[in-house]
Design an enzyme around this catalytic site. Structure first.
Site, short mmCIF file in Angstrom:
data_model
loop_
_atom_site.label_atom_id
_atom_site.label_comp_id
_atom_site.label_asym_id
_atom_site.label_seq_id
_atom_site.Cartn_x
_atom_site.Cartn_y
_atom_site.Cartn_z
N ASP A 226 -10.21 -9.47 8.79
CA ASP A 226 -9.10 -7.89 8.40
C ASP A 226 -10.61 -7.59 8.98
O ASP A 226 -9.38 -6.14 9.36
CB ASP A 226 -9.05 -8.08 7.42
CG ASP A 226 -7.97 -6.64 7.21
OD1 ASP A 226 -7.14 -6.38 8.09
OD2 ASP A 226 -8.49 -6.16 6.49
N HIS B 276 -10.87 -1.86 11.77
CA HIS B 276 -9.77 -2.33 11.14
C HIS B 276 -9.64 -4.03 11.82
O HIS B 276 -8.87 -4.05 12.67
CB HIS B 276 -8.81 -2.29 10.91
CG HIS B 276 -7.57 -2.69 10.05
ND1 HIS B 276 -6.16 -2.37 10.52
CD2 HIS B 276 -7.65 -3.41 9.12
CE1 HIS B 276 -5.23 -2.95 9.51
NE2 HIS B 276 -6.16 -3.77 9.37
N ASN C 38 -4.16 -15.46 11.99
CA ASN C 38 -3.44 -15.84 12.54
C ASN C 38 -4.38 -16.19 13.84
O ASN C 38 -4.77 -17.17 14.07
CB ASN C 38 -1.74 -15.76 13.00
CG ASN C 38 -0.85 -16.65 11.70
OD1 ASN C 38 -1.10 -16.73 10.05
ND2 ASN C 38 0.54 -15.90 11.85
N SER D 83 -0.84 -3.94 10.56
CA SER D 83 -1.08 -4.61 9.87
C SER D 83 -0.34 -5.37 9.90
O SER D 83 1.31 -5.04 10.63
CB SER D 83 -0.86 -3.40 7.87
OG SER D 83 -1.33 -2.60 7.73
N ALA D 84 0.29 -6.47 9.39
CA ALA D 84 0.69 -7.23 9.78
C ALA D 84 1.14 -7.90 10.27
O ALA D 84 2.75 -8.06 11.25
CB ALA D 84 2.28 -7.47 9.11
N CYS D 85 0.29 -7.64 12.03
CA CYS D 85 1.03 -7.83 12.98
C CYS D 85 0.34 -9.62 13.90
O CYS D 85 -0.04 -9.88 14.78
CB CYS D 85 0.32 -7.24 13.67
SG CYS D 85 1.45 -5.59 13.84
N ARG E 286 1.06 -1.18 -0.14
CA ARG E 286 -0.14 0.09 0.08
C ARG E 286 1.00 1.62 0.13
O ARG E 286 1.44 1.31 0.65
CB ARG E 286 -0.76 -0.07 1.42
CG ARG E 286 -1.94 -0.98 1.29
CD ARG E 286 -3.24 -0.92 1.82
NE ARG E 286 -2.19 -1.24 3.60
CZ ARG E 286 -2.19 -0.32 4.07
NH1 ARG E 286 -2.29 1.06 4.32
NH2 ARG E 286 -0.75 -0.73 5.64
N TYR F 269 -1.40 -3.34 -7.09
CA TYR F 269 -0.84 -4.53 -5.92
C TYR F 269 -2.23 -4.48 -5.13
O TYR F 269 -3.32 -2.83 -4.70
CB TYR F 269 -0.31 -3.18 -4.40
CG TYR F 269 0.09 -3.68 -3.26
CD1 TYR F 269 0.47 -5.11 -3.27
CD2 TYR F 269 -0.96 -3.84 -2.46
CE1 TYR F 269 0.35 -6.27 -1.87
CE2 TYR F 269 -0.41 -4.03 -1.29
CZ TYR F 269 -0.27 -4.86 -0.76
OH TYR F 269 -0.39 -5.62 -0.03
N GLY F 270 -2.36 -5.26 -4.00
CA GLY F 270 -4.26 -5.30 -3.51
C GLY F 270 -4.65 -4.34 -3.22
O GLY F 270 -5.43 -4.36 -3.19
N ASN G 186 6.28 -8.96 1.84
CA ASN G 186 4.58 -8.83 2.00
C ASN G 186 4.11 -9.18 1.15
O ASN G 186 2.60 -9.14 0.07
CB ASN G 186 4.48 -7.40 1.59
CG ASN G 186 2.94 -6.64 2.46
OD1 ASN G 186 2.22 -7.60 2.19
ND2 ASN G 186 2.64 -5.43 0.92
N SER G 187 4.23 -10.35 0.63
CA SER G 187 3.55 -11.55 -0.62
C SER G 187 2.39 -12.12 0.27
O SER G 187 2.15 -11.96 1.38
CB SER G 187 4.50 -12.48 -0.94
OG SER G 187 5.50 -13.13 0.53
N ARG G 188 1.76 -12.03 -0.36
CA ARG G 188 -0.11 -11.97 -0.52
C ARG G 188 -0.39 -13.33 -1.18
O ARG G 188 -0.02 -14.41 -1.90
CB ARG G 188 -0.77 -10.98 -0.91
CG ARG G 188 0.12 -9.61 0.04
CD ARG G 188 -0.52 -9.09 1.44
NE ARG G 188 -0.10 -8.04 2.09
CZ ARG G 188 -0.92 -8.05 2.87
NH1 ARG G 188 -2.39 -8.47 3.20
NH2 ARG G 188 -0.64 -6.57 3.61
N LYS H 67 -9.91 -2.28 1.81
CA LYS H 67 -9.44 -0.60 2.66
C LYS H 67 -10.27 0.45 2.43
O LYS H 67 -10.74 1.04 3.06
CB LYS H 67 -7.70 -1.29 2.87
CG LYS H 67 -7.11 -1.83 2.88
CD LYS H 67 -7.09 -2.19 4.14
CE LYS H 67 -6.03 -3.72 4.92
NZ LYS H 67 -7.08 -3.53 6.02
C1 OXD Z 1 -2.91 -4.45 5.67
C2 OXD Z 1 -3.76 -5.64 5.23
O1 OXD Z 1 -2.19 -3.94 4.95
O2 OXD Z 1 -4.97 -6.24 4.94
O3 OXD Z 1 -3.84 -4.33 6.89
O4 OXD Z 1 -3.55 -6.14 3.55
MN MN Z 2 -5.14 -4.94 7.40
#
Ligand code: OXD
Ligand code: MN
Length: 591
Positions: free
Chosen positions: A284, A235, A263, A257-259, A78, A206-207, A374-376, A215
């Site tokens: 999310d 979020h 999971n 993000s990414a925390c 992003r 990018y997504g 940050n690959s998804r 988002k």
């Molecule tokens: C973020 C996502 O960046 O969910 O928060 O992709």
């Molecule tokens: Mn997110």
């Protein structure tokens, strides 16, 4: 009934028709392809994407229905610096957003989009955010010249005719336009027009920048609409914890993000918690509104997960490993010679040789990472073995607890509970976290990220806090509020808490608190579990003094923390609710 030809127009909604026509006049695509969301269409577009080289078909024996995509190396996250909230006044967007006057932004974007789809196809992607028939559900239509976006939107949202069915003859839908241009960073703009319920995204594929339901609509425009209409766009993941007796408690949790939101949303309890189950509603985003019984009800507006891949394995997220075995689009991971994929911290050891996320030869001796950090994956939620049966409930699920959390090496204890709603709003408003690869920027630095919404709040953050305080008036039984930190480290940099499935222990204490079943000790920060009511049985190498260490309140750290919190409050001062300033004073006094 005559059979509809693939790509033919499939709506009679006059507003949709005239808006698409106007955008096509501007962008001048060679063709317009109207998506209906059918299986036949998925196959057709997938084959076309493979022929065009946008997708690579993965090993269909090992990964049925899975495809591989590489984004441009300059377009992997992003871009907050190119993301704008376009309201009449700058004050309305607030100091945490980039702002431009709508008229000026529309003019700039018109120039960029003029003829931008020449030689290309414009896909008309109708989509529904939320369960059909839900009072919270919203319709969007995204026009895009990216087949990757059309196929990903099919995973991430309820895409196709279902959206037109919900829309009927109404004019109330989000208007989204996405032009890839040449994905040149200089032409990258993600512009939101909350007053018009419109989004224009250019120059990226990018997504997070281009799957406009996520988002852009669900959070930035959603938060704006939520304040206007009396609900909340957050979020947050949503999960249901079921006890062995079958009692389910739902919680929503906001982490930057990414925390590890995905999971946590898919956690499998460790053996100590035999009979307990975690069900996923969302990983999310949560849309929440007060229900007739005075509780807060939440839906997940999405239909798929767009998760960070590196670090996903059978220890961190066994359910996700099952989720992404089929029907998944992988972006920017490494590609193995047998047509399967690999990433850092995969269960399997690194391959001798593969192609990295850029498509370059990679060997065990390479210094670079094989998969982009940050690959998804984009995978349908229906693949989740623990998908909550109420995920399609139009009314949503009742939320008993809200959890805030960040990635903090120090200062923040493993868990504490707010004294009340206002205190909880203060805790959320002052959240901080170390930055990750999900956004372009200085990874590792702590930044304030109120409610994990810093990059996603579609209006003045101070007014957003006010909205949180106002919501309390509509809730007879507000959720309890907590703060967690899975990432605290000792002086040697080792994590103090095992994390992953052991986070169940924290979740259990939270759920017990909500049911009035667990004791807590009062501290200046809030309520914390006493050693006797926090279950550490079966945790190897975790003595009571380790619990004390991970919960430790370090006064010098908190002095620093308060100063850092002040920086954000100063920035937001003109719109900051006074209640939060009082909360700060109370905290100072308690400390
Ligand atoms: C973020 C996502 O960046 O969910 O928060 O992709
Ligand atoms: Mn997110």
């Amino acid at each position: 009934m005559t059979k509809r030809e693939a790509g033919a127009c499939n709506t009679t909604n006059p507003t949709v028709l005239s808006w698409v026509e106007a955008q096509a006049r501007l962008c001048r695509p060679d063709q317009i392809f109207w998506c209906d969301g059918s299986e036949t269409e998925r196959q057709l577009l997938t084959d076309r994407a493979v022929t065009e080289g946008v997708l690579i078909r993965l090993n269909q024996t090992k990964l049925p229905g899975c495809y591989y995509h590489r984004s441009h190396p300059n377009d992997v996250a992003r871009v907050e610096q190119c993301t704008y909230i376009c309201t009449e006044t700058e004050e309305e967007a607030g100091p945490t957003n980039n702002w431009m006057q709508p008229k000026a932004m529309y003019a700039l974007l018109r120039e960029h989009c003029d003829g931008a789809m020449r030689g290309r196809t414009m896909f008309v992607v109708p989509y529904l955010m939320g369960p059909p028939g839900s009072p919270l559900a919203k319709v969007g239509v995204e026009l895009t010249d990216s087949i990757y976006v059309a196929l990903s939107m099919r995973i991430m949202t309820r895409m196709g005719d279902i959206a037109y069915e919900q829309l009927g003859a109404s004019e109330d839908f989000n208007r989204g336009l996405h032009c890839m241009l040449d994905v040149h960073p200089k032409r990258r703009i993600i512009a939101h027009f909350p007053h018009d319920n419109a989004i224009i995204s250019i120059g990226s594929n990018y997504g997070g920048n281009v799957l406009l339901g996520k988002k852009c609509l669900s959070l930035r425009i959603g938060s704006y609409l939520g304040r206007r209409e009396g609900w909340m766009a957050e979020h947050m993941l949503i999960l249901g914890l079921e006890s062995p007796e079958g009692k389910k408690t739902y919680v929503a949790a906001a982490f930057p993000s990414a925390c590890g939101k995905t999971n946590f949303a898919m956690l499998i309890p460790p053996p100590r918690f035999k009979g307990w189950k975690v069900w996923t509603v969302g990983d999310d985003i949560a849309w929440m509104r007060p229900g007739p019984d005075g509780r807060l009800y939440a839906i997940n507006p999405e239909a798929g997960y767009f998760g960070v891949v590196p670090g996903t394995n059978s220890r961190s997220n066994p359910n996700a490993m099952k989720l992404i075995e089929r029907d998944t689009i992988y972006t920017n991971v490494a590609l193995k010679p047998d047509g399967t994929v690999w990433w850092e911290h995969h269960d399997e050891p690194a391959p001798e040789k593969c192609l990295d996320w850029r498509g370059q030869e990679w060997t065990l001796h390479s210094k670079e990472k094989a998969a982009h950090p940050n690959s998804r994956f984009a995978a349908p939620m229906t693949n989740n073995p623990m998908l909550d049966p109420r995920v399609n409930d139009p009314e949503g699920v009742p939320i008993s607890a809200i959890i805030f959390g960040g990635r903090r090496a120090d200062t923040m204890p493993l868990v504490y509970q707010a004294f009340n709603w206002i205190h909880g709003v203060y805790i959320g408003a002052t959240m901080g976290s170390e930055m990750t690869a999900a956004a372009v920027g200085g990874a590792g630095q702590v930044r304030r990220d109120p409610m994990a919404m810093l990059p996603f709040c579609g209006y003045n953050m101070g007014d957003y806090f006010r909205h949180w305080l106002t919501m309390r008036k509509h809730l007879k039984h507000p959720p309890r509020i907590f703060h967690v930190n899975w990432f605290r480290r000792d002086a040697n940099g080792h994590y103090l808490w095992p994390g992953f499935c052991e986070n169940m222990r924290v979740l259990k204490w939270i759920v017990d608190r909500c049911a009035g079943k667990a004791d807590a000790d009062e501290t200046p920060l809030g309520w914390v579990p006493g050693p006797e009511c926090f279950d550490v049985e079966g945790l190897t190498d975790f003595s009571p003094d380790k619990l004390a260490q991970v919960q430790h309140l370090n006064y010098p750290d908190w002095r620093r923390e308060l100063l850092m919190q002040d920086e954000l409050f100063m920035k937001l001062y003109s719109h900051l609710p006074k209640e939060l300033i009082f909360q700060r004073e109370l905290l100072v006094a308690r400390l």
